[in-house]
Design a protein around this motif. Structure first.
Motif, PDB file in Angstrom:
ATOM      1  N   SER A   1       0.826  -1.215   0.000  1.00 52.90           N
ATOM      2  CA  SER A   1       0.000   0.000   0.000  1.00 52.90           C
ATOM      3  C   SER A   1       0.860   1.264   0.000  1.00 52.90           C
ATOM      4  O   SER A   1       1.285   1.766   1.045  1.00 52.90           O
ATOM      5  CB  SER A   1      -0.949   0.005   1.202  1.00 52.90           C
ATOM      6  N   SER A   2       1.077   1.786  -1.203  1.00 53.35           N
ATOM      7  CA  SER A   2       1.974   2.939  -1.343  1.00 53.35           C
ATOM      8  C   SER A   2       1.377   4.207  -0.727  1.00 53.35           C
ATOM      9  O   SER A   2       2.083   4.990  -0.095  1.00 53.35           O
ATOM     10  CB  SER A   2       2.306   3.166  -2.817  1.00 53.35           C
ATOM     11  N   TRP A   3       0.066   4.405  -0.892  1.00 53.21           N
ATOM     12  CA  TRP A   3      -0.539   5.618  -0.302  1.00 53.21           C
ATOM     13  C   TRP A   3      -0.469   5.544   1.215  1.00 53.21           C
ATOM     14  O   TRP A   3      -0.242   6.551   1.893  1.00 53.21           O
ATOM     15  CB  TRP A   3      -1.971   5.820  -0.793  1.00 53.21           C
TER      16      TRP A   3
ATOM     17  N   MET B   1      -5.792  -5.782   2.136  1.00 52.13           N
ATOM     18  CA  MET B   1      -6.556  -5.373   0.948  1.00 52.13           C
ATOM     19  C   MET B   1      -7.003  -6.607   0.161  1.00 52.13           C
ATOM     20  O   MET B   1      -6.486  -7.696   0.348  1.00 52.13           O
ATOM     21  CB  MET B   1      -5.680  -4.468   0.079  1.00 52.13           C
ATOM     22  N   LYS B   2      -7.962  -6.364  -0.732  1.00 48.54           N
ATOM     23  CA  LYS B   2      -8.465  -7.404  -1.648  1.00 48.54           C
ATOM     24  C   LYS B   2      -9.105  -8.582  -0.919  1.00 48.54           C
ATOM     25  O   LYS B   2      -9.016  -9.727  -1.359  1.00 48.54           O
ATOM     26  CB  LYS B   2      -7.345  -7.934  -2.578  1.00 48.54           C
TER      27      LYS B   2
ATOM     28  N   THR C   1     -12.743  -6.003   2.990  1.00 52.80           N
ATOM     29  CA  THR C   1     -11.799  -4.876   3.014  1.00 52.80           C
ATOM     30  C   THR C   1     -12.526  -3.531   2.980  1.00 52.80           C
ATOM     31  O   THR C   1     -12.276  -2.646   3.809  1.00 52.80           O
ATOM     32  CB  THR C   1     -10.817  -4.968   1.820  1.00 52.80           C
TER      33      THR C   1
ATOM     34  N   MET D   1     -12.565  -0.646   5.805  1.00 55.14           N
ATOM     35  CA  MET D   1     -12.008   0.695   5.558  1.00 55.14           C
ATOM     36  C   MET D   1     -13.071   1.764   5.759  1.00 55.14           C
ATOM     37  O   MET D   1     -12.796   2.848   6.294  1.00 55.14           O
ATOM     38  CB  MET D   1     -11.384   0.760   4.157  1.00 55.14           C
TER      39      MET D   1
ATOM     40  N   GLY E   1     -13.642   4.431   1.834  1.00 47.44           N
ATOM     41  CA  GLY E   1     -13.375   2.997   1.721  1.00 47.44           C
ATOM     42  C   GLY E   1     -11.964   2.731   1.253  1.00 47.44           C
ATOM     43  O   GLY E   1     -11.668   1.667   0.703  1.00 47.44           O
ATOM     44  N   LYS E   2     -11.082   3.719   1.445  1.00 50.64           N
ATOM     45  CA  LYS E   2      -9.666   3.564   1.094  1.00 50.64           C
ATOM     46  C   LYS E   2      -8.801   3.987   2.271  1.00 50.64           C
ATOM     47  O   LYS E   2      -9.273   4.666   3.193  1.00 50.64           O
ATOM     48  CB  LYS E   2      -9.333   4.434  -0.134  1.00 50.64           C
ATOM     49  N   VAL E   3      -7.539   3.599   2.200  1.00 54.90           N
ATOM     50  CA  VAL E   3      -6.564   4.008   3.209  1.00 54.90           C
ATOM     51  C   VAL E   3      -5.409   4.723   2.512  1.00 54.90           C
ATOM     52  O   VAL E   3      -5.215   4.518   1.314  1.00 54.90           O
ATOM     53  CB  VAL E   3      -6.028   2.772   3.989  1.00 54.90           C
ATOM     54  N   PRO E   4      -4.686   5.574   3.218  1.00 52.00           N
ATOM     55  CA  PRO E   4      -4.665   5.765   4.660  1.00 52.00           C
ATOM     56  C   PRO E   4      -5.800   6.659   5.161  1.00 52.00           C
ATOM     57  O   PRO E   4      -6.340   7.471   4.412  1.00 52.00           O
ATOM     58  CB  PRO E   4      -3.318   6.449   4.902  1.00 52.00           C
TER      59      PRO E   4
ATOM     60  N   GLU F   1      -7.194  10.758   2.550  1.00 47.12           N
ATOM     61  CA  GLU F   1      -6.326  11.216   1.464  1.00 47.12           C
ATOM     62  C   GLU F   1      -4.912  11.458   2.016  1.00 47.12           C
ATOM     63  O   GLU F   1      -4.696  12.293   2.912  1.00 47.12           O
ATOM     64  CB  GLU F   1      -6.839  12.493   0.774  1.00 47.12           C
ATOM     65  N   SER F   2      -3.953  10.755   1.426  1.00 40.39           N
ATOM     66  CA  SER F   2      -2.578  10.779   1.947  1.00 40.39           C
ATOM     67  C   SER F   2      -2.013  12.194   2.091  1.00 40.39           C
ATOM     68  O   SER F   2      -1.437  12.537   3.124  1.00 40.39           O
ATOM     69  CB  SER F   2      -1.670   9.943   1.046  1.00 40.39           C
TER      70      SER F   2
ATOM     71  N   HIS G   1       1.049  13.135  -6.226  1.00 40.64           N
ATOM     72  CA  HIS G   1      -0.282  12.723  -5.778  1.00 40.64           C
ATOM     73  C   HIS G   1      -1.262  12.588  -6.944  1.00 40.64           C
ATOM     74  O   HIS G   1      -2.173  11.759  -6.915  1.00 40.64           O
ATOM     75  CB  HIS G   1      -0.828  13.722  -4.739  1.00 40.64           C
TER      76      HIS G   1
HETATM   77  N1  LIG Z   1      -6.007   9.279  -3.309  1.00 40.05           N
HETATM   78  C1  LIG Z   1      -5.930   8.367  -2.182  1.00 40.05           C
HETATM   79  C2  LIG Z   1      -5.655   6.984  -2.711  1.00 40.05           C
HETATM   80  C3  LIG Z   1      -5.901   5.933  -1.641  1.00 40.05           C
HETATM   81  C4  LIG Z   1      -5.873   4.513  -2.203  1.00 40.05           C
HETATM   82  O1  LIG Z   1      -6.149   4.278  -3.401  1.00 40.05           O
HETATM   83  N2  LIG Z   1      -5.554   3.569  -1.323  1.00 40.05           N
HETATM   84  C5  LIG Z   1      -5.577   2.173  -1.685  1.00 40.05           C
HETATM   85  C6  LIG Z   1      -4.428   1.436  -1.024  1.00 40.05           C
HETATM   86  S1  LIG Z   1      -2.848   1.980  -1.619  1.00 40.05           S
HETATM   87  C7  LIG Z   1      -6.845   1.547  -1.135  1.00 40.05           C
HETATM   88  O2  LIG Z   1      -7.263   1.880  -0.056  1.00 40.05           O
HETATM   89  N3  LIG Z   1      -7.466   0.631  -1.873  1.00 40.05           N
HETATM   90  C8  LIG Z   1      -8.659   0.011  -1.416  1.00 40.05           C
HETATM   91  C9  LIG Z   1      -8.697  -1.467  -1.638  1.00 40.05           C
HETATM   92  O3  LIG Z   1      -7.664  -2.050  -1.998  1.00 40.05           O
HETATM   93  O4  LIG Z   1      -9.758  -2.035  -1.415  1.00 40.05           O
HETATM   94  C10 LIG Z   1      -4.847   8.854  -1.197  1.00 40.05           C
HETATM   95  O5  LIG Z   1      -3.983   9.630  -1.610  1.00 40.05           O
HETATM   96  O6  LIG Z   1      -4.895   8.498  -0.009  1.00 40.05           O
END
Ligand SMILES: N[C@@H](CCC(=O)N[C@@H](CS)C(=O)NCC(=O)O)C(=O)O
Length: 217
Positions: A14-16, A38-39, A43, A47, A54-57, A68-69, A104
């Motif tokens: 998870s790069s973000w 993830m996946k 998940t 989140m 529904g995304k991290v961080p 949002e990172s 970003h």
């Molecule tokens: N624009 C967002 C992108 C966040 C993002 O895409 N995170 C991914 C992990 S790197 C995530 O949560 N994916 C959801 C999933 O895999 O279900 C940020 O900068 O934080």
């Protein structure tokens, strides 16, 4: 001050999450972390229980939620000014802001063709045209930052800054693992990130993870 909690995805992939986590780590404060694999079928629901997308961080600080990172990094920079996450020099700070937002919002081809895996054994991958363009742009930007503003240390703007949080996943999890051919300044910067204690802490934790996601190869 309320406790900080950073919610992240698999540290391996998870790069973000890594970007937000690095800023929290640089804050100098203590913090808790929650890792969500993830996946998995649950998940998104997990989140969503922390943040709205529904995304991290996601960062939790008392009753404040930041998603949002880059917004998380900004929040940390503002709440912990002693960490000096933005360069003090105005020209360097402007450059650092521009390079951080460029990361970003861009480099889709690199992100797609060379997904982050900080544990991946090094392998050769020839960049496609779009990825080669992204690599050329990133290394131009790195050289410019190092040469104009980086005299006081080995990071992009000398001391660790927001831009290093943003580019660490590229350096360690993409350029290094996919053996991207680099100019000497950029190669030295990749080494700086690989040897950076916060990056090594993250990678050690990633190594201890057992979850494998095939599509990140
Ligand atoms: N624009 C967002 C992108 C966040 C993002 O895409 N995170 C991914 C992990 S790197 C995530 O949560 N994916 C959801 C999933 O895999 O279900 C940020 O900068 O934080």
């Amino acid at each position: 001050m309320a406790a900080l909690t950073i919610v992240v995805g698999n540290k391996r992939y998870s790069s973000w999450s890594l970007r937000g986590w690095l800023a929290v780590r640089l804050s100098g404060g203590t913090f808790d972390e929650v890792v969500i694999n993830m996946k998995k079928p649950d998940t998104t629901a997990r989140m969503l229980s922390y943040g709205p997308t529904g995304k991290v961080p996601v960062l939790k600080h008392g009753d404040i939620t930041v998603w949002e990172s880059l917004a998380i990094i900004e929040y940390i920079a503002e709440t912990f000014p002693a960490a000096m996450l933005w360069p003090t020099d105005r020209a360097a700070r402007a450059h650092c802001r521009a390079s951080s937002t460029e990361m970003h919002s861009g480099f889709q081809s690199l992100r797609q063709q060379m997904s982050m895996d900080v544990v991946r054994p090094q392998i050769d991958r020839t960049p496609n045209e779009g990825t080669a363009t992204d690599i050329a742009r990133i290394t131009t930007l790195w050289r410019e930052a190092r040469q104009k503003y980086g005299a006081n240390g080995p990071f992009l703007y000398g001391a660790p800054s927001v831009a290093d949080c943003m580019y660490a996943p590229v350096a360690a999890g993409r350029f290094h693992t996919f053996k991207v051919k680099l100019d000497p300044v950029s190669a030295a910067y990749v080494d700086t990130i690989l040897n950076w204690a916060p990056m090594q802490e993250w990678t050690a934790a990633a190594r201890a993870e057992t979850d494998v996601i095939a599509e990140y190869d």
